[in-house]
Design an enzyme around this catalytic site. Structure first.
Site, PDB file in Angstrom:
ATOM      1  CB  ALA A  78      -0.881  -0.015   1.236  1.00 25.81           C
ATOM      2  N   GLY A 121       0.738  -5.100   0.886  1.00 26.90           N
ATOM      3  CA  GLY A 121      -0.450  -5.224   0.043  1.00 26.90           C
ATOM      4  C   GLY A 121      -0.141  -5.855  -1.309  1.00 26.90           C
ATOM      5  CD  GLU A 124      -2.055  -7.887   2.942  1.00 30.65           C
ATOM      6  OE1 GLU A 124      -1.909  -6.702   2.552  1.00 30.65           O
ATOM      7  OE2 GLU A 124      -2.481  -8.181   4.071  1.00 30.65           O
ATOM      8  CD  GLU A 144       1.875  -5.712   5.721  1.00 35.43           C
ATOM      9  OE1 GLU A 144       2.744  -6.569   5.988  1.00 35.43           O
ATOM     10  OE2 GLU A 144       1.086  -5.824   4.767  1.00 35.43           O
TER      11      GLU A 144
HETATM   12  N1  DAK Z   1       4.628   3.252  -0.616  1.00 36.10           N
HETATM   13  C1  DAK Z   1       5.029   4.423  -1.128  1.00 36.10           C
HETATM   14  N2  DAK Z   1       6.176   4.584  -1.783  1.00 36.10           N
HETATM   15  C2  DAK Z   1       6.984   3.526  -1.898  1.00 36.10           C
HETATM   16  C3  DAK Z   1       6.631   2.266  -1.364  1.00 36.10           C
HETATM   17  C4  DAK Z   1       5.386   2.148  -0.699  1.00 36.10           C
HETATM   18  N3  DAK Z   1       4.936   0.987  -0.212  1.00 36.10           N
HETATM   19  N4  DAK Z   1       7.641   1.400  -1.634  1.00 36.10           N
HETATM   20  C5  DAK Z   1       8.561   2.107  -2.304  1.00 36.10           C
HETATM   21  N5  DAK Z   1       8.168   3.385  -2.472  1.00 36.10           N
HETATM   22  C6  DAK Z   1       8.869   4.446  -3.154  1.00 36.10           C
HETATM   23  C7  DAK Z   1      10.063   4.953  -2.335  1.00 36.10           C
HETATM   24  O1  DAK Z   1       9.619   5.866  -1.373  1.00 36.10           O
HETATM   25  C8  DAK Z   1      10.907   5.563  -3.411  1.00 36.10           C
HETATM   26  O2  DAK Z   1      10.361   6.798  -3.731  1.00 36.10           O
HETATM   27  P1  DAK Z   1      11.307   8.117  -3.888  1.00 36.10           P
HETATM   28  O3  DAK Z   1      12.045   8.217  -2.608  1.00 36.10           O
HETATM   29  O4  DAK Z   1      12.204   7.788  -5.060  1.00 36.10           O
HETATM   30  O5  DAK Z   1      10.376   9.237  -4.152  1.00 36.10           O
HETATM   31  C9  DAK Z   1      10.707   4.646  -4.584  1.00 36.10           C
HETATM   32  O6  DAK Z   1       9.485   3.949  -4.328  1.00 36.10           O
HETATM   33  C10 DAK Z   1      11.814   3.603  -4.740  1.00 36.10           C
HETATM   34  O7  DAK Z   1      11.956   2.922  -3.520  1.00 36.10           O
HETATM   35  P2  DAK Z   1      13.327   2.874  -2.687  1.00 36.10           P
HETATM   36  O8  DAK Z   1      14.193   4.036  -2.998  1.00 36.10           O
HETATM   37  O9  DAK Z   1      12.967   2.656  -1.266  1.00 36.10           O
HETATM   38  O10 DAK Z   1      13.991   1.580  -3.307  1.00 36.10           O
HETATM   39  P3  DAK Z   1      14.977   0.564  -2.580  1.00 36.10           P
HETATM   40  O11 DAK Z   1      15.485  -0.335  -3.638  1.00 36.10           O
HETATM   41  O12 DAK Z   1      15.969   1.272  -1.741  1.00 36.10           O
HETATM   42  O13 DAK Z   1      14.048  -0.292  -1.595  1.00 36.10           O
HETATM   43  C11 DAK Z   1      12.101  -1.520  -0.981  1.00 36.10           C
HETATM   44  C12 DAK Z   1      13.048  -1.093  -2.123  1.00 36.10           C
HETATM   45  C13 DAK Z   1      10.909  -2.269  -1.571  1.00 36.10           C
HETATM   46  C14 DAK Z   1      12.860  -2.471  -0.033  1.00 36.10           C
HETATM   47  C15 DAK Z   1      11.663  -0.267  -0.194  1.00 36.10           C
HETATM   48  O14 DAK Z   1      11.160   0.678  -1.126  1.00 36.10           O
HETATM   49  C16 DAK Z   1      10.606  -0.555   0.837  1.00 36.10           C
HETATM   50  O15 DAK Z   1      10.917  -1.061   1.919  1.00 36.10           O
HETATM   51  N6  DAK Z   1       9.361  -0.196   0.507  1.00 36.10           N
HETATM   52  C17 DAK Z   1       8.249  -0.330   1.448  1.00 36.10           C
HETATM   53  C18 DAK Z   1       7.834  -1.783   1.528  1.00 36.10           C
HETATM   54  C19 DAK Z   1       6.719  -1.946   2.588  1.00 36.10           C
HETATM   55  O16 DAK Z   1       6.926  -1.662   3.754  1.00 36.10           O
HETATM   56  N7  DAK Z   1       5.572  -2.415   2.105  1.00 36.10           N
HETATM   57  C20 DAK Z   1       4.424  -2.595   2.978  1.00 36.10           C
HETATM   58  C21 DAK Z   1       3.641  -1.321   3.058  1.00 36.10           C
HETATM   59  S1  DAK Z   1       2.261  -1.482   4.176  1.00 36.10           S
HETATM   60  C22 DAK Z   1      -5.320  -2.210   3.808  1.00 36.10           C
HETATM   61  C23 DAK Z   1      -4.932  -3.061   2.851  1.00 36.10           C
HETATM   62  C24 DAK Z   1      -3.561  -3.281   2.621  1.00 36.10           C
HETATM   63  C25 DAK Z   1      -2.639  -2.597   3.365  1.00 36.10           C
HETATM   64  C26 DAK Z   1      -3.038  -1.732   4.341  1.00 36.10           C
HETATM   65  C27 DAK Z   1      -4.407  -1.534   4.567  1.00 36.10           C
HETATM   66  N8  DAK Z   1      -6.746  -1.970   4.076  1.00 36.10           N
HETATM   67  C28 DAK Z   1      -7.684  -2.732   3.307  1.00 36.10           C
HETATM   68  C29 DAK Z   1      -7.136  -1.054   5.032  1.00 36.10           C
HETATM   69  C30 DAK Z   1      -1.243  -2.822   3.078  1.00 36.10           C
HETATM   70  C31 DAK Z   1      -0.267  -2.232   3.782  1.00 36.10           C
HETATM   71  C32 DAK Z   1       1.081  -2.263   3.253  1.00 36.10           C
HETATM   72  O17 DAK Z   1       1.354  -2.762   2.189  1.00 36.10           O
END
Ligand code: DAK
Length: 270
Positions: A78, A121, A124, A144
């Site tokens: 997400a 997400g 998921e 998460e």
């Molecule tokens: N959201 C927003 N931006 C993201 C992102 C994300 N999930 N993942 C990556 N980006 C963005 C980064 O901020 C970066 O943007 P800029 O800084 O260039 O503007 C760009 O994508 C490239 O990412 P990185 O620079 O971080 O690239 P790296 O190779 O260094 O790292 C990475 C890749 C995948 C390890 C890292 O980007 C990362 O850790 N990303 C977050 C992964 C994460 O934590 N995912 C889970 C998010 S929570 C719901 C349903 C579903 C959900 C919630 C509620 N309901 C029905 C209510 C789901 C929740 C989630 O998924």
């Protein structure tokens, strides 16, 4: 006054109308925000659900493939920037859970073509699909916990059903990523392929499914999914009812006659 057009978040390629097209009866949806690793903001989810519902109702489409644009991700979760300031009230008002419920209710089979990250997400979404074709560099995970929350779109349930409690608990409590090879060995992935072969392999698998009789395919999808929800007795009952129902279809008559007459069947979807 006309509504301003919503920003483009996904790309939909409709099934080819006839046998001359590249992949007959298969639609391709591409999550298209590569600059943020295809993070699923609420507009992306809205467009994705709208496209899936449209394709589900379209007789020309018999299987759907979902993939991510760019080289690096299926979807990295997400959109954290959008989610950061969310409150229980804002999430309830947008009714985000309903969107995921709509995905669960799609009757046609969906194939996820996963390259790179499928996190949160994104993982998921891949697990909500029926088949998962993954590149050997794919990475699955539910990170998460590192953001102070837990999976919210089925991760605790589907990952546990796929991997068993011991592994799912480890991944969800630590946020550790699951490399593609391990994901395949543990049953999360249908098929592991070389990176560049991911989308072609997913389209080919989708074409194989699309070539099967549509009513039986939908019944089979529903019955397999029920295996996760019902007791064995109730699941067997569900299977039997659908088995009987299919004997009322033209495709059952055609399929069995074609076998007896040693010819290829011509499915009608009826
Ligand atoms: N959201 C927003 N931006 C993201 C992102 C994300 N999930 N993942 C990556 N980006 C963005 C980064 O901020 C970066 O943007 P800029 O800084 O260039 O503007 C760009 O994508 C490239 O990412 P990185 O620079 O971080 O690239 P790296 O190779 O260094 O790292 C990475 C890749 C995948 C390890 C890292 O980007 C990362 O850790 N990303 C977050 C992964 C994460 O934590 N995912 C889970 C998010 S929570 C719901 C349903 C579903 C959900 C919630 C509620 N309901 C029905 C209510 C789901 C929740 C989630 O998924």
């Amino acid at each position: 006054m006309t509504e301003p057009e919503a920003p483009h978040r996904i790309c939909v390629e409709l099934p080819a109308p006839g046998p001359d097209g590249p992949v007959e009866a298969v639609a391709l949806i591409t999550l298209d925000r590569p600059e943020v690793l295809n993070a699923l903001d609420s507009e992306t989810m809205r467009q994705l659900v709208e496209a899936l519902e449209r394709l589900d109702a379209d007789d020309a489409c018999r299987c759907i493939v979902i993939t991510g644009a760019g080289e690096r991700a299926f979807a990295a979760g997400a959109d954290i920037r959008e989610m950061a300031e969310a409150t229980p009230v804002s999430l309830t008002r947008v009714n985000t859970f309903a969107r995921w419920e709509h995905i669960r209710r799609v009757r046609k089979p969906i194939v996820a073509a996963v390259r790179g990250y499928a996190l949160g997400g994104g993982c998921e979404l891949a697990m909500a699909c029926d088949l998962v074709v993954a590149a050997d560099d794919a990475v699955f995970g539910q990170p998460e916990i590192k953001l102070g929350v837990i999976p919210g779109a089925g991760g605790t349930q589907r990952l546990t059903r796929a991997l068993g409690k011991a592994k799912a608990m480890e991944l969800i409590l630590t946020g550790r990523n699951l490399p593609a090879k391990e994901a395949e060995a543990r049953g999360l992935v249908t098929k592991l392929v070389a990176r560049e072969a991911t989308l072609p392999a997913a389209l080919e698998l989708a074409a194989q499914v699309a070539a099967m009789p549509a009513l039986a395919v939908m019944a089979a999808k529903e019955a397999v999914n029920r295996a996760f929800e019902l007791s064995l007795e109730a699941g067997l009952e569900f299977e039997r009812r659908n088995f009987l129902l299919l004997f009322g279809s033209e495709d059952q008559k055609e399929g069995m006659r074609a076998f007896v007459e040693k010819r290829a069947p011509g499915w009608k979807g009826r």
